[in-house]
Design an enzyme around this catalytic site. Structure first.
Site, PDB file in Angstrom:
ATOM      1  N   GLU A  35     -32.476  -7.400  54.863  1.00 50.99           N
ATOM      2  CA  GLU A  35     -31.801  -6.674  53.793  1.00 50.99           C
ATOM      3  C   GLU A  35     -32.155  -7.358  52.469  1.00 50.99           C
ATOM      4  O   GLU A  35     -32.034  -8.583  52.370  1.00 50.99           O
ATOM      5  CB  GLU A  35     -30.297  -6.700  53.995  1.00 50.99           C
ATOM      6  CG  GLU A  35     -29.810  -6.042  55.264  1.00 50.99           C
ATOM      7  CD  GLU A  35     -28.321  -6.263  55.462  1.00 50.99           C
ATOM      8  OE1 GLU A  35     -27.532  -5.651  54.726  1.00 50.99           O
ATOM      9  OE2 GLU A  35     -27.960  -7.066  56.342  1.00 50.99           O
ATOM     10  N   ARG A 261     -28.956 -16.722  67.251  1.00 48.70           N
ATOM     11  CA  ARG A 261     -29.281 -17.022  65.864  1.00 48.70           C
ATOM     12  C   ARG A 261     -29.380 -18.533  65.681  1.00 48.70           C
ATOM     13  O   ARG A 261     -28.937 -19.308  66.541  1.00 48.70           O
ATOM     14  CB  ARG A 261     -28.224 -16.441  64.913  1.00 48.70           C
ATOM     15  CG  ARG A 261     -26.845 -17.041  65.089  1.00 48.70           C
ATOM     16  CD  ARG A 261     -25.840 -16.389  64.147  1.00 48.70           C
ATOM     17  NE  ARG A 261     -26.172 -16.671  62.757  1.00 48.70           N
ATOM     18  CZ  ARG A 261     -25.595 -16.056  61.722  1.00 48.70           C
ATOM     19  NH1 ARG A 261     -24.695 -15.110  61.929  1.00 48.70           N
ATOM     20  NH2 ARG A 261     -25.923 -16.375  60.493  1.00 48.70           N
ATOM     21  N   LYS A 271     -24.837 -15.209  54.413  1.00 52.20           N
ATOM     22  CA  LYS A 271     -25.306 -14.788  53.089  1.00 52.20           C
ATOM     23  C   LYS A 271     -24.155 -14.740  52.095  1.00 52.20           C
ATOM     24  O   LYS A 271     -24.335 -15.036  50.910  1.00 52.20           O
ATOM     25  CB  LYS A 271     -25.972 -13.413  53.182  1.00 52.20           C
ATOM     26  CG  LYS A 271     -27.482 -13.469  53.304  1.00 52.20           C
ATOM     27  CD  LYS A 271     -28.056 -12.081  53.133  1.00 52.20           C
ATOM     28  CE  LYS A 271     -29.545 -12.091  53.481  1.00 52.20           C
ATOM     29  NZ  LYS A 271     -30.090 -10.733  53.488  1.00 52.20           N
TER      30      LYS A 271
END
Length: 554
Positions: A35, A261, A271
């Site tokens: 993104e 992850r 983020k």
């Protein structure tokens, strides 16, 4: 060892090997779909190395696709930084860069198809009511009063949404699946919402934007992705991924696979939290060398090779775990120990005056750039009557274990002469200002003629010919291994994460290029910062020569 044997093995590669052997696929096509709402971090590097690495190893393709469905938080700055990071890590995407926004017309058509099939409806409950109706993990949801609208009514209302006739939050398009599903993601998820925001790629063409879960699977299918790789938090979303593709008219049916992850000690990967660090000015931007962003690591002096090696060492599994920061630091130490030229710098200087050395004389000494790599050549270092040494490299008194300069005793200056401390001067506060020494002129490159043994070696720079420099001593940003677990993670920021020193470097370093790495002898690994200039060099500490945090932990 063959090329295949040299490849790292993991469960994803085993799946790919089986798919190719069974004829399910004849080639491999992956994608990296960030993104553009922030800078990439070390966790994204793991995904980059996985997706692009698989494509390389299987002679396949890997797309770089921007998942740009949320224009309020996206920016072209992030697009450019992501492209730069992927290239810097050593990878090249296949064909043109892809954007989910390229498919907005097709996505709209697929939404219409779901409405026509009775599988989507326009919702007019408020966002708060939608959450209330969705139920809990223990209680099933209840159907919306708008759930059973006719196809015709939903088509008309969806067209009104597109025309901008609904305010933000007053209507959305939901999939019609199962409000009693044990998986929350299947309880009539939102597919489209109203957003009056200009998009960095499509401008003001749209005022409705598709949700990630609707967009992602269709983008994969349109691009012919064979193996859609994502992290474990999307495991439940795979059910919606498959449901969307099974209920629209589309040829390709990619499969989603999840891996753990990257969780790294002494930092945060969210983020939102990284953005908070930047917006609250707790760090100096996204590329602050204390940040786990790829741009921050690059500015700190980490090499692309060291990050790729780190991703290789930690591997790919389905098991969530916390990786020690020392694992990342070990990779850059190994790289720079082999490849970084040596140089001398003094970051806490005290002056030495060699009283029996000729005043005004400048001697050019030749010093090897690497102790084990003669092919890296040598450099000229000026030697003068006055030199700087580290303050910690001198003591008035010391035991035999101290191998540096002691009053009345000898030490060798790296690549130069043996000197002896004769006397000192102090200021009114008792701080040593000058160490007066003598030197043995017959010890350049050799031991004293009378057989004296001088065991200690310290680094130095010429006081007259060195260049004043700002030395930024970066360390771990947080004082605790898992700052994200804290109620207020910003309270665990390490006050010593940046200490600025005014020191001196040898003149050859004045023109060091940004990110060019060096080992400052006996101090650590450093690189020139982007703020650096020939008049005022600035150097960032990449990592120390050894792991000092291990001692703290013990």
């Amino acid at each position: 060892m063959s090329e295949a044997e040299a490849r790292p093995s993991n469960f994803i590669r085993q799946i790919i090997d089986k798919d190719l052997a069974d004829g399910k696929h004849t080639s491999v096509h992956t994608r990296f779909p960030p993104e553009p709402n922030g800078y990439l971090h070390i966790g994204h590097a793991k995904s980059i190395c996985l997706n692009f690495g698989i494509a390389e190893d299987y002679q396949g393709q890997c797309n770089l696709r921007f998942d740009d469905t949320n224009p309020e938080k996206e920016d072209v700055e992030y697009v450019e930084s992501i492209k730069n990071d992927v290239s810097w890590l050593g990878f090249q995407w296949s064909g043109d860069i892809c954007y989910s926004s390229n498919y907005f017309d097709k996505l709209y058509d697929y939404a219409i198809e779901l409405i026509n099939k009775g599988l989507a409806y326009v919702e007019e409950l408020s966002p708060e009511q939608i959450r209330e109706y969705r139920g809990t993990l223990k209680e099933p949801g209840k159907p919306s009063p708008y759930r059973d609208r006719s196809v015709e009514e939903n088509l008309a209302l969806f067209e009104k949404m597109r025309a901008g006739e609904f305010a933000e939050g007053s209507a959305c398009l939901r999939a019609k699946i199962d409000m009693a599903s044990s998986f929350m993601v299947m309880r009539d998820p939102v597919l489209y919402r109203v957003r009056f925001a200009s998009h960095h790629q499509t401008g003001d063409k749209w005022c409705i934007y598709p949700m990630y879960d609707f967009t992602h699977c269709i983008s994969d299918a349109l691009e012919g992705i064979t193996h859609s790789l994502c992290t474990l938090e999307f495991q439940d979303n795979r059910r919606l991924y498959d449901w969307v593709l099974e209920n629209i008219t589309i040829d390709c049916q990619p499969h989603q696979y999840e891996f753990s992850r990257l969780n790294l000690e002494y930092t945060v990967m969210s983020k939102r939290k990284l953005n908070q660090l930047v917006t609250e000015k707790l760090v100096n931007g996204w590329d602050d060398p204390r940040m786990p962003t790829i741009s921050g690591l690059r500015r700190r002096g980490f090499t692309a090779a060291s990050i790729r090696e780190f991703c290789k060492r930690i591997g790919v599994t389905k098991q969530d775990n916390m990786i020690e920061m020392s694992s990342l630091e070990s990779c850059i130490r190994d790289d720079l120990n082999d490849n970084a030229p040596r140089a001398m710098a003094v970051i806490d200087p005290v002056k030495i005056v060699i009283e029996n050395y000729e005043q005004g004389k400048v001697e050019t000494l030749t010093v090897a750039n690497h102790p084990n790599k003669p092919e890296m050549g040598a450099r000229d270092v000026p030697f003068t009557r006055e030199v700087w040494i580290e303050r910690e490299d001198f003591r008035e008194e010391a035991n035999k274990k101290y191998k540096r300069l002691v009053l009345g005793k000898e030490v060798r200056l790296r690549g130069a002469y043996v000197i002896k401390a004769e006397r000192i001067e102090k200021d009114e506060q008792g701080n040593i200002t000058t160490i007066f020494c003598s030197y043995d002129a017959d010890t350049l490159g050799k031991n004293p003629a009378d057989g004296r043994k001088v065991k200690g070696v310290i680094h130095w720079v010429s006081a007259e010919k060195s260049v004043a420099a700002e030395i930024r001593l970066y360390d771990r940003l947080f004082t605790v291994p898992n700052p994200a677990a804290s109620d207020n993670f910003s309270e665990t920021i390490n006050p010593e994460s940046l200490v600025v020193k005014q020191g001196y470097v040898e003149p050859s370093l004045a023109t060091a290029a940004p990110q060019e790495g060096y080992q400052f002898e006996r101090i650590g690994y450093f690189c020139a910062d982007k703020d650096s200039s020939a008049e005022r060099p600035v150097f960032n500490r990449t990592v120390g020569l050894r792991d000092t945090w291990a001692k703290i932990a013990d």
